[in-house]
Scaffold this motif. Structure first.
Motif, PDB file in Angstrom:
ATOM      1  N   ARG A 189      -7.482 -32.794  11.775  1.00 51.72           N
ATOM      2  CA  ARG A 189      -6.687 -31.727  12.381  1.00 51.72           C
ATOM      3  C   ARG A 189      -5.279 -31.656  11.800  1.00 51.72           C
ATOM      4  O   ARG A 189      -4.699 -30.573  11.701  1.00 51.72           O
ATOM      5  CB  ARG A 189      -6.626 -31.925  13.896  1.00 51.72           C
ATOM      6  CG  ARG A 189      -8.001 -31.942  14.553  1.00 51.72           C
ATOM      7  CD  ARG A 189      -7.931 -31.717  16.037  1.00 51.72           C
ATOM      8  NE  ARG A 189      -7.603 -30.326  16.340  1.00 51.72           N
ATOM      9  CZ  ARG A 189      -7.631 -29.807  17.570  1.00 51.72           C
ATOM     10  NH1 ARG A 189      -7.966 -30.565  18.594  1.00 51.72           N
ATOM     11  NH2 ARG A 189      -7.322 -28.546  17.773  1.00 51.72           N
ATOM     12  N   ARG A 194     -19.490 -19.594  15.883  1.00 52.93           N
ATOM     13  CA  ARG A 194     -18.206 -19.568  16.581  1.00 52.93           C
ATOM     14  C   ARG A 194     -17.415 -20.861  16.352  1.00 52.93           C
ATOM     15  O   ARG A 194     -16.776 -21.389  17.255  1.00 52.93           O
ATOM     16  CB  ARG A 194     -18.406 -19.319  18.077  1.00 52.93           C
ATOM     17  CG  ARG A 194     -19.048 -17.973  18.384  1.00 52.93           C
ATOM     18  CD  ARG A 194     -19.209 -17.757  19.864  1.00 52.93           C
ATOM     19  NE  ARG A 194     -19.869 -16.471  20.137  1.00 52.93           N
ATOM     20  CZ  ARG A 194     -20.169 -16.025  21.352  1.00 52.93           C
ATOM     21  NH1 ARG A 194     -19.860 -16.767  22.421  1.00 52.93           N
ATOM     22  NH2 ARG A 194     -20.763 -14.855  21.508  1.00 52.93           N
ATOM     23  N   VAL A 195     -17.482 -21.338  15.128  1.00 56.11           N
ATOM     24  CA  VAL A 195     -16.693 -22.499  14.716  1.00 56.11           C
ATOM     25  C   VAL A 195     -15.521 -21.977  13.900  1.00 56.11           C
ATOM     26  O   VAL A 195     -15.709 -21.353  12.851  1.00 56.11           O
ATOM     27  CB  VAL A 195     -17.530 -23.483  13.877  1.00 56.11           C
ATOM     28  CG1 VAL A 195     -16.671 -24.664  13.436  1.00 56.11           C
ATOM     29  CG2 VAL A 195     -18.733 -23.973  14.675  1.00 56.11           C
ATOM     30  N   ARG A 196     -14.312 -22.202  14.378  1.00 56.90           N
ATOM     31  CA  ARG A 196     -13.131 -21.600  13.767  1.00 56.90           C
ATOM     32  C   ARG A 196     -12.693 -22.295  12.479  1.00 56.90           C
ATOM     33  O   ARG A 196     -11.971 -21.726  11.677  1.00 56.90           O
ATOM     34  CB  ARG A 196     -11.979 -21.605  14.771  1.00 56.90           C
ATOM     35  CG  ARG A 196     -12.231 -20.713  15.984  1.00 56.90           C
ATOM     36  CD  ARG A 196     -11.002 -20.634  16.866  1.00 56.90           C
ATOM     37  NE  ARG A 196     -10.637 -21.936  17.398  1.00 56.90           N
ATOM     38  CZ  ARG A 196     -11.124 -22.437  18.526  1.00 56.90           C
ATOM     39  NH1 ARG A 196     -12.015 -21.746  19.225  1.00 56.90           N
ATOM     40  NH2 ARG A 196     -10.726 -23.619  18.963  1.00 56.90           N
ATOM     41  N   ASP A 229     -11.889 -27.590  14.363  1.00 57.10           N
ATOM     42  CA  ASP A 229     -12.451 -27.157  15.643  1.00 57.10           C
ATOM     43  C   ASP A 229     -13.426 -28.225  16.151  1.00 57.10           C
ATOM     44  O   ASP A 229     -14.348 -28.617  15.429  1.00 57.10           O
ATOM     45  CB  ASP A 229     -13.179 -25.825  15.446  1.00 57.10           C
ATOM     46  CG  ASP A 229     -13.626 -25.205  16.760  1.00 57.10           C
ATOM     47  OD1 ASP A 229     -13.666 -25.921  17.780  1.00 57.10           O
ATOM     48  OD2 ASP A 229     -13.939 -24.001  16.750  1.00 57.10           O
ATOM     49  N   ALA A 289     -15.868 -27.936  17.845  1.00 56.62           N
ATOM     50  CA  ALA A 289     -17.233 -27.415  17.810  1.00 56.62           C
ATOM     51  C   ALA A 289     -17.953 -27.768  16.513  1.00 56.62           C
ATOM     52  O   ALA A 289     -19.178 -27.614  16.421  1.00 56.62           O
ATOM     53  CB  ALA A 289     -17.220 -25.898  18.001  1.00 56.62           C
TER      54      ALA A 289
END
Length: 276
Positions: free
Chosen positions: A18, A170-172, A176, A178
């Motif tokens: 991140r 829907r994984v940014r 993420d 997710a």
């Protein structure tokens, strides 16, 4: 212990991802190598004793042959320790860990209670073989290379998967949470493919330590006893393909064969010499 360490490593690695979205795979590999070195070199000396009771072994019938064997093989250990592994397992084991002033020879209490003196000496010869043959350093190098390859493949796979299906899933992005199921899936696939090569690497080291231990301890019968005891939780006679895929140690049959072959080639050590 493994679950706790695995959780800590996962949290740290995700934090790296991140904070460093462009170079995460390089830094992640570096962090993983640091944890690898910690687990192999530091934890056995400073962490594992916190989880089990270690006591100095005082019986000279056990310690003197072991320390004599250690001195003969350049291992600067001054004491032999006993670990209370019987609280958790019936397996027999021992190890030589640390360097310099932290050098430690440890036997678990199962080996002491179930093994003969000859068996104990053969097991310690094997463990000293790992130390003398620098298997720890070789393992660190091997696994460091594997870690770098894994992170490079993971980066390549994630970039392509997210570019193609990221919006649908829907994984940014890589940071993420997710994305974690995909990471675990890719990691599992890598581990599946790598398993035979991992087992071969470890099995080769174990065979080298076996032969070193036989030459150092000169206890082929004790080594055979140890192989039979290990057969309580390892299949003694797998097929060649089965052993290559699933076994990270030589099979019991192969170990016994090696010990008896060594004995046959060194019969003069076991045959009483006729008097004059």
């Amino acid at each position: 212990m493994n679950v706790v360490l695995g959780g800590v490593v996962s949290i740290v690695l995700f934090g790296v991802v991140r904070r460093l979205p462009r170079t995460w795979w390089i830094c992640g590999a570096g962090v993983s190598v640091v944890f690898l070195i910690f687990f192999i070199m530091i934890a056995p000396v400073f962490i594992f004793p916190l989880l089990n009771k270690y006591t100095v072994l005082e019986d000279p019938k056990i310690t003197q042959p072991i320390l004599s064997l250690a001195r003969a093989n350049g291992i600067p250990a001054q004491k032999v320790y006993q670990m209370d592994a019987s609280r958790q397992t019936t397996r027999m084991s021992a190890n030589v860990s640390g360097y310099g002033q932290t050098m430690r020879i440890t036997l678990n209490d199962n080996l002491l209670s179930r093994g003969s003196p000859e068996e104990i000496q053969s097991v310690m010869g094997h463990e000293m073989g790992h130390y003398v043959l620098h298997h720890i350093a070789k393992d660190i190098l091997h696994f460091s290379v594997v870690i770098v390859i894994f992170f490079a493949l993971l980066r390549w796979s994630l970039e392509r998967a997210l570019a193609r299906w990221g919006e649908r899933w829907r994984v940014r992005g890589i940071g993420d949470p997710a994305v974690l199921p995909l990471v675990f899936l890719l990691g599992s696939l890598f581990a599946f493919v790598y398993t035979p090569f991992l087992n071969t690497h470890i099995r080769t080291n174990e065979h080298e330590a076996d032969m070193y231990g036989l030459n150092a301890s000169r206890q082929p019968d004790g080594f055979t006893q140890a192989a039979i005891h290990l057969g309580e939780y390892r299949k003694m006679d797998p097929g060649p393909f089965e052993e290559w895929i699933f076994f990270d140690h030589p099979s019991g049959r192969n170990r016994i064969h090696d010990a008896m072959l060594w004995k046959a080639e060194n019969l003069e050590l076991f045959t009483p010499k006729a008097g004059y």
